[in-house]
Design a protein around this motif. Sequence first.
Motif, PDB file in Angstrom:
ATOM      1  N   UNK A   1      19.734  -7.032  -8.867  1.00  0.00           N
ATOM      2  CA  UNK A   1      17.988  -6.272  -8.968  1.00  0.00           C
ATOM      3  C   UNK A   1      16.771  -7.497  -8.356  1.00  0.00           C
ATOM      4  N   UNK A   2      16.604  -7.890  -9.216  1.00  0.00           N
ATOM      5  CA  UNK A   2      14.716  -8.483  -8.906  1.00  0.00           C
ATOM      6  C   UNK A   2      15.378  -9.465  -7.376  1.00  0.00           C
ATOM      7  N   UNK A   3      15.938  -9.951  -6.976  1.00  0.00           N
ATOM      8  CA  UNK A   3      16.307  -9.858  -5.367  1.00  0.00           C
ATOM      9  C   UNK A   3      16.627  -8.923  -4.773  1.00  0.00           C
ATOM     10  N   UNK A   4      16.977  -8.297  -5.209  1.00  0.00           N
ATOM     11  CA  UNK A   4      16.985  -6.842  -3.536  1.00  0.00           C
ATOM     12  C   UNK A   4      15.384  -6.305  -4.305  1.00  0.00           C
ATOM     13  N   UNK A   5      14.900  -6.325  -4.821  1.00  0.00           N
ATOM     14  CA  UNK A   5      12.672  -5.659  -5.301  1.00  0.00           C
ATOM     15  C   UNK A   5      12.701  -6.636  -4.518  1.00  0.00           C
ATOM     16  N   UNK A   6      12.616  -8.169  -4.212  1.00  0.00           N
ATOM     17  CA  UNK A   6      12.275  -9.142  -3.823  1.00  0.00           C
ATOM     18  C   UNK A   6      11.920  -9.123  -2.139  1.00  0.00           C
ATOM     19  N   UNK A   7      13.456  -8.585  -1.777  1.00  0.00           N
ATOM     20  CA  UNK A   7      13.854  -8.812  -0.203  1.00  0.00           C
ATOM     21  C   UNK A   7      12.966  -7.174   0.021  1.00  0.00           C
ATOM     22  N   UNK A   8      12.647  -6.185  -0.891  1.00  0.00           N
ATOM     23  CA  UNK A   8      12.174  -4.971  -0.016  1.00  0.00           C
ATOM     24  C   UNK A   8      10.460  -4.920   0.160  1.00  0.00           C
ATOM     25  N   UNK A   9      10.072  -5.824  -1.025  1.00  0.00           N
ATOM     26  CA  UNK A   9       8.713  -6.103  -0.664  1.00  0.00           C
ATOM     27  C   UNK A   9       8.359  -6.868   0.512  1.00  0.00           C
ATOM     28  N   UNK A  10       9.760  -8.490   0.695  1.00  0.00           N
ATOM     29  CA  UNK A  10       9.167  -8.672   1.729  1.00  0.00           C
ATOM     30  C   UNK A  10       9.186  -8.317   3.180  1.00  0.00           C
ATOM     31  N   UNK A  11      10.814  -7.542   2.988  1.00  0.00           N
ATOM     32  CA  UNK A  11      10.154  -6.533   4.805  1.00  0.00           C
ATOM     33  C   UNK A  11       9.518  -5.288   4.588  1.00  0.00           C
ATOM     34  N   UNK A  12       8.765  -4.627   3.707  1.00  0.00           N
ATOM     35  CA  UNK A  12       7.655  -3.918   3.978  1.00  0.00           C
ATOM     36  C   UNK A  12       6.495  -4.496   3.579  1.00  0.00           C
ATOM     37  N   UNK A  13       5.992  -6.058   3.112  1.00  0.00           N
ATOM     38  CA  UNK A  13       5.030  -6.391   3.093  1.00  0.00           C
ATOM     39  C   UNK A  13       3.776  -5.822   4.031  1.00  0.00           C
ATOM     40  N   UNK A  14       3.907  -5.760   4.932  1.00  0.00           N
ATOM     41  CA  UNK A  14       2.489  -5.392   6.071  1.00  0.00           C
ATOM     42  C   UNK A  14       2.261  -4.272   5.760  1.00  0.00           C
ATOM     43  N   UNK A  15       3.672  -3.119   5.005  1.00  0.00           N
ATOM     44  CA  UNK A  15       3.163  -1.445   5.175  1.00  0.00           C
ATOM     45  C   UNK A  15       2.180  -1.621   3.867  1.00  0.00           C
ATOM     46  N   UNK A  16       2.587  -2.283   2.755  1.00  0.00           N
ATOM     47  CA  UNK A  16       1.692  -1.982   1.818  1.00  0.00           C
ATOM     48  C   UNK A  16       0.682  -3.077   1.444  1.00  0.00           C
ATOM     49  N   UNK A  17      -0.116  -4.069   2.309  1.00  0.00           N
ATOM     50  CA  UNK A  17      -1.025  -4.785   2.902  1.00  0.00           C
ATOM     51  C   UNK A  17      -2.166  -3.785   3.338  1.00  0.00           C
ATOM     52  N   UNK A  18      -1.036  -2.989   3.819  1.00  0.00           N
ATOM     53  CA  UNK A  18      -2.234  -1.955   5.044  1.00  0.00           C
ATOM     54  C   UNK A  18      -2.551  -1.080   3.778  1.00  0.00           C
ATOM     55  N   UNK A  19      -1.597   0.070   3.115  1.00  0.00           N
ATOM     56  CA  UNK A  19      -1.837   1.284   2.255  1.00  0.00           C
ATOM     57  C   UNK A  19      -2.470   0.448   0.969  1.00  0.00           C
ATOM     58  N   UNK A  20      -2.582  -0.658   0.455  1.00  0.00           N
ATOM     59  CA  UNK A  20      -3.283  -0.791  -0.427  1.00  0.00           C
ATOM     60  C   UNK A  20      -3.622  -2.155  -0.409  1.00  0.00           C
ATOM     61  N   UNK A  21      -3.622  -2.569   0.398  1.00  0.00           N
ATOM     62  CA  UNK A  21      -4.451  -4.482  -0.132  1.00  0.00           C
ATOM     63  C   UNK A  21      -6.039  -3.531   0.557  1.00  0.00           C
TER      64      UNK A  21
ATOM     65  N   UNK B   1      -8.490  -3.976   2.652  1.00  0.00           N
ATOM     66  CA  UNK B   1      -9.412  -3.317   4.049  1.00  0.00           C
ATOM     67  C   UNK B   1      -8.413  -1.563   4.208  1.00  0.00           C
ATOM     68  N   UNK B   2      -7.981  -1.345   2.843  1.00  0.00           N
ATOM     69  CA  UNK B   2      -6.986  -0.063   2.865  1.00  0.00           C
ATOM     70  C   UNK B   2      -8.505   0.870   2.899  1.00  0.00           C
ATOM     71  N   UNK B   3      -8.334   1.880   2.965  1.00  0.00           N
ATOM     72  CA  UNK B   3      -9.249   3.137   2.775  1.00  0.00           C
ATOM     73  C   UNK B   3      -9.474   3.805   1.737  1.00  0.00           C
ATOM     74  N   UNK B   4     -10.585   4.419   0.748  1.00  0.00           N
ATOM     75  CA  UNK B   4     -10.712   4.152  -0.214  1.00  0.00           C
ATOM     76  C   UNK B   4      -9.863   5.736   0.052  1.00  0.00           C
ATOM     77  N   UNK B   5      -8.993   5.802  -0.917  1.00  0.00           N
ATOM     78  CA  UNK B   5      -8.512   7.199  -1.536  1.00  0.00           C
ATOM     79  C   UNK B   5      -9.558   8.009  -2.251  1.00  0.00           C
ATOM     80  N   UNK B   6      -8.733   9.319  -2.328  1.00  0.00           N
ATOM     81  CA  UNK B   6      -9.345  10.652  -3.492  1.00  0.00           C
ATOM     82  C   UNK B   6      -8.323  10.884  -3.501  1.00  0.00           C
ATOM     83  N   UNK B   7      -8.187  10.705  -5.641  1.00  0.00           N
ATOM     84  CA  UNK B   7      -6.940  11.302  -6.066  1.00  0.00           C
ATOM     85  C   UNK B   7      -7.026  12.742  -5.943  1.00  0.00           C
ATOM     86  N   UNK B   8      -6.199  13.922  -6.666  1.00  0.00           N
ATOM     87  CA  UNK B   8      -6.190  14.760  -6.277  1.00  0.00           C
ATOM     88  C   UNK B   8      -6.304  15.273  -7.624  1.00  0.00           C
TER      89      UNK B   8
END
Length: 77
Positions: free
Chosen positions: A48-68, A70-77
Amino acid sequence: MPKTQLNVRVDEATARAARERALARGMSVNRYIEELVRQDAGEAGRTFVDSAADFMKQYEAVFAEEFGPEAPERTRP
């Protein structure tokens, strides 16, 4: 740690293999089975931990863009 008795039924070939493998390792069948279960439980956790690490590595750029930072501020509903 206190021990709990667990009774299992296996075919004769499986019982023979367990006895032979335990003997080859210099341990009781009970200890051999304990080790197998612990290894199996540990494998699942590591997998599980290895799979999660692989997933995070594969989508690192997406997460950085979304939550880094520099990410735009989001308003919560």
